[in-house]
Design a protein around this motif. Structure first.
Motif: not given
Length: 374
Positions: A325, A331, A338, A342, A344-345
């Protein structure tokens, strides 16, 4: 110089008298040796088997006899001495043993139940650099997002990374003799990184590692937890053994990358847990194929299928594969897992699904077992 089938060396050129001093009562005077090396330029080396009942002067007599052989360079004579019966047993038993137990191996410490920690999950791998701390951190946060009470112990004494993964660096307070864990993202945390300077190397042997692990388990005010995750260092060394000897580990998760060089090391890590009777919940494959959002093409930068092959060999489930990713490492360096930064990653969704499956597998495999089989 001739060697007979028993591995003894007959030295007829030394002279009968000298050899009879070495071994009396033999029809053919012999000197019991091994590892004999004789070179053309007169160098001689061998190991002299000297029993406890043999006089120590035999070594001196042997040295003098060999030096008298024509062609031997006295300055290049090397004799090692070995007791064929092995080393003598200690006259005093180790602490905690009775005299009758002297010479016997000290039994391994037996793990104990620590009920307030809930389900204890060891996250490990045989190899460094596979993203084990990233997986541990995100699984802990994913469980906390589900309303679970979660503790995360940084068992990597030599390279504690949990403080940076969570962006927490202050020293934990001590209240009434108990260390108070720090908290971030709903997870209680303890790491050696909170207690020592960032640039302080941990140059410690096994007994010190054992004491640190035990202190983190018993002297930290964890409270009542549902899940207690232990992020272990690479390999199968002191930290792993200290953990399974100090508490009843419910289950273990093995982290690998798809490439075979990581899978082989992860297999050894998994076998260590089998050896100490800790059931495996499954395999997490990190750094899986990256999907290009523009084209939809999958790029397997570290190979593919390694996690599945390892799971099949160990007969445990593949809990999931976490794709590469962009920005995930940055991050982590900023203390933002994560799964919250994020959610929705693709990587966050994979980790969230792994946490869900881990809960089911841990519930099925969490059984009290002895530390060693047989």
């Amino acid at each position: 110089w001739t060697v007979d089938v028993q591995g003894q060396v007959a030295l007829p050129s030394l002279g009968t008298g000298a050899l009879q001093v070495l071994r009396e009562g033999s029809d053919t005077p012999t000197l019991d040796i091994r590892d004999l090396v004789v070179t053309d330029d007169g160098k001689v080396s061998f190991t002299f088997l000297l029993g406890r009942d043999d006089p120590a002067t035999l070594v001196r007599e042997a040295r003098g006899a060999v030096r008298g052989v024509e062609g031997v360079n006295p300055q290049e004579l090397r004799i090692a001495v070995l007791d064929p019966a092995g080393p003598a047993a200690g006259s005093h038993p180790p602490p905690g043993q009775t005299q009758g137990a002297a010479g016997m191996a000290t039994p391994a410490p037996q793990p104990v139940e620590i009920p307030n920690l809930g389900t204890i999950i060891a996250v490990s791998s045989g190899k460094g650099g596979v993203g084990k701390s990233t997986v541990s951190s995100n699984l802990a946060v994913a469980l906390a997002k589900r309303g679970k009470r979660v503790g995360l112990m940084d068992g990597d004494i030599y390279g504690p990374n949990i403080p940076r993964m969570f962006g927490v660096f202050e020293k934990p307070p001590v209240v009434q003799g108990k260390i108070q864990p720090l908290q971030a993202w709903g997870v209680k945390l303890m790491s050696l990184g909170f207690l020592v300077d960032r640039d302080a190397p941990a140059i410690w042997r096994g007994p010190i590692i054992m004491k640190i692990v035990q202190q983190f388990l018993r002297d930290v005010e964890w409270g009542e937890l549902d899940y207690f995750i232990v992020d272990l260092p690479p390999g199968t060394g002191d930290a792993q053994l200290s953990l399974v000897q100090s508490c009843q580990v419910s289950t273990a998760v093995i982290v690998t990358t798809p490439q075979e060089v990581a899978v082989g090391d992860a297999l050894r890590g998994a076998k260590m847990f089998e050896k100490v009777s800790v059931p495996l919940a499954g395999i997490v494959e990190n750094m899986g194929a990256y999907t290009d959002p523009a084209t939809g093409v999958k790029l397997a930068m570290f190979g593919s299928g390694g996690g599945q092959r390892l799971a099949e060999e160990l007969k445990v489930p593949l809990l999931g594969s976490v794709p590469l990713q962009p920005g995930m490492a940055e991050l982590a360096d900023r203390g933002k897992p994560i799964v919250v930064a994020e959610p929705e990653s693709a990587a966050a969704k994979a980790l969230d699904a792994i946490a869900e499956r881990l809960m089911a597998e841990a519930a099925a495999r969490s059984v009290a077992l002895p530390i060693m089989r047989g």
